[in-house]
Enzyme design. Structure first.
Site, PDB file in Angstrom:
ATOM      1  N   HIS A 140       2.130  -4.260  21.156  1.00 51.63           N
ATOM      2  CA  HIS A 140       2.498  -3.019  20.468  1.00 51.63           C
ATOM      3  C   HIS A 140       1.309  -2.235  19.925  1.00 51.63           C
ATOM      4  O   HIS A 140       1.450  -1.065  19.589  1.00 51.63           O
ATOM      5  CB  HIS A 140       3.450  -3.321  19.306  1.00 51.63           C
ATOM      6  CG  HIS A 140       2.756  -3.874  18.090  1.00 51.63           C
ATOM      7  ND1 HIS A 140       2.351  -5.187  18.001  1.00 51.63           N
ATOM      8  CD2 HIS A 140       2.372  -3.290  16.921  1.00 51.63           C
ATOM      9  CE1 HIS A 140       1.776  -5.398  16.834  1.00 51.63           C
ATOM     10  NE2 HIS A 140       1.760  -4.262  16.155  1.00 51.63           N
ATOM     11  N   ARG A 141       0.125  -2.818  19.856  1.00 50.03           N
ATOM     12  CA  ARG A 141      -0.989  -2.108  19.225  1.00 50.03           C
ATOM     13  C   ARG A 141      -1.437  -0.933  20.082  1.00 50.03           C
ATOM     14  O   ARG A 141      -1.527  -1.032  21.309  1.00 50.03           O
ATOM     15  CB  ARG A 141      -2.156  -3.062  18.969  1.00 50.03           C
ATOM     16  CG  ARG A 141      -1.852  -4.075  17.890  1.00 50.03           C
ATOM     17  CD  ARG A 141      -3.086  -4.785  17.387  1.00 50.03           C
ATOM     18  NE  ARG A 141      -2.721  -5.735  16.344  1.00 50.03           N
ATOM     19  CZ  ARG A 141      -2.596  -5.429  15.056  1.00 50.03           C
ATOM     20  NH1 ARG A 141      -2.843  -4.196  14.659  1.00 50.03           N
ATOM     21  NH2 ARG A 141      -2.248  -6.333  14.179  1.00 50.03           N
TER      22      ARG A 141
END
Length: 370
Positions: free
Chosen positions: A206-207
């Site tokens: 998700h980063r």
């Protein structure tokens, strides 16, 4: 003593739930209020967690909704300042390093309210990460700094924060995991998907550094595909990641007719469901900070798709190994795990399920001195 406890994104819920429960055991001294900024408004990413973690319904919901980090930050500050002026709490308690954390800490300090930061002092030393900026600024706004590992306190002292503000209490995410582990273990998700314990890996991404760039995301997919040829990977797709995959035109990479068919995208999971999947995985591949900690407690090998970590104890004591933001050493480390060549690890100091109690004891001792 009125305390506003702030949550806004998924990791905050697990960090704050045991603290609110510990505060509730002191009704004559503490009146805990829960505020949800609405940073995560998706039911899968937010609403289910309140029920599963036994958290009370929020006293306030700012409902800031989606937007850029700057837009969310501004909306949270404006709305939270009004709550602070109206409620006049003695303390605002924030956790972690998300947009809500810094926005509420800054708004509280600007109107003269004491701030406490749960999970203070963690540093990746990578200022390109929004989370690094959020946690550094929040620490320097806070009067109570509650740390999860010894290195965090050392970081704060180096930055000039006085020792009397720093309290090494342990990890409230671990408090939550230990309380919820038995319930999660009783689920049957993996059997419903035709899997058995130890026969799959669990993947999360998700980063922004990993999912916002087509080159970075494709580089990761190439190496993940090689691992998936040896071990199926369950991939609960974060809403942010799903948007990035669609925007970059990579959705087809996950169809059953492609060579990435070993990666199985699934919907975002509730806390119990995700913990169940993690407990029974052969290994976990992630770019999440909290998952590095949870796998350490569970003794599950964790390969972190980053060049750095703000949680070094998960590498020195726990099960975590950094494999690079492009997965440079991912295949090699995964093969070692599958071959049984990973050494047993331990549990970090004070990760014993009592961190929330220690936080409340500190607050009571300081605010109600004998």
């Amino acid at each position: 003593m009125k305390i506003i406890n702030v949550v806004g994104a998924r990791p905050n819920f697990m960090k704050m739930a045991p603290i609110i429960a510990a505060m509730a055991r002191h009704p004559h001294h503490i009146r805990p209020l829960l505020l949800h900024t609405g940073q995560h408004s998706d039911e899968q990413m937010s609403g289910r967690f309140f029920a599963q973690l036994g958290m009370p319904h929020p006293s306030f919901n700012l409902e800031v909704g989606n937007g850029t980090q700057t837009e969310q930050f501004a909306r949270i500050m404006l709305a939270f300042e009004k709550v602070c002026r109206r409620e006049c709490p003695e303390l605002v308690l924030v956790a972690g390093d998300v947009t809500s954390t810094l926005a509420c800490a800054l708004a509280a300090r600007q109107v003269g309210i004491t701030v406490g930061h749960v999970e203070a002092g963690l540093r990746s030393f990578d200022v390109s990460m929004p989370e690094e900026l959020n946690r550094r600024c929040t620490d320097h706004l806070s009067d109570f700094l509650f740390t999860t590992e010894a290195s965090a306190g050392e970081n704060l002292l180096r930055e000039g924060i006085t020792a009397e503000k720093i309290h090494f209490v342990g990890n409230t995410m671990i408090d939550t995991l230990l309380r919820q582990r038995q319930q999660a273990a009783g689920l049957s998700l993996i059997h419903e998907w035709g899997l058995a314990p130890g026969e799959y890996g669990l993947l999360t991404l998700h980063r922004p550094a990993n999912v916002d760039s087509p080159e970075a995301l494709e580089a990761l997919l190439v190496v993940l595909e090689k691992v998936a040829c040896r071990l199926p990977l369950l991939f609960p797709v974060h809403p942010r990641t799903m948007k990035a995959i669609s925007r970059l035109g990579l959705s087809g990479r996950f169809s059953s007719s492609t060579r990435l068919s070993g990666i199985r995208p699934i919907a975002p999971q509730g806390y119990h469901e995700f913990l169940h999947l993690m407990m029974h995985a052969r290994l976990v591949l992630t770019d999440s900070g909290g998952i590095q900690e949870e796998t350490t407690l569970l003794g599950i090998p964790c390969l972190t798709l980053r060049d750095n970590t703000e949680r070094p104890v998960t590498c020195t004591v726990g099960t975590n190994v950094l494999v690079g933001s492009r997965g440079e050493s991912l295949q090699e480390e995964a093969e070692a795990i599958l071959a049984g060549r990973c050494s047993p690890k331990g549990i970090p100091e004070k990760w014993d399920g009592r961190a929330a109690e220690r936080i409340v004891d500190v607050l009571l001792a300081r605010l109600y001195p004998r």
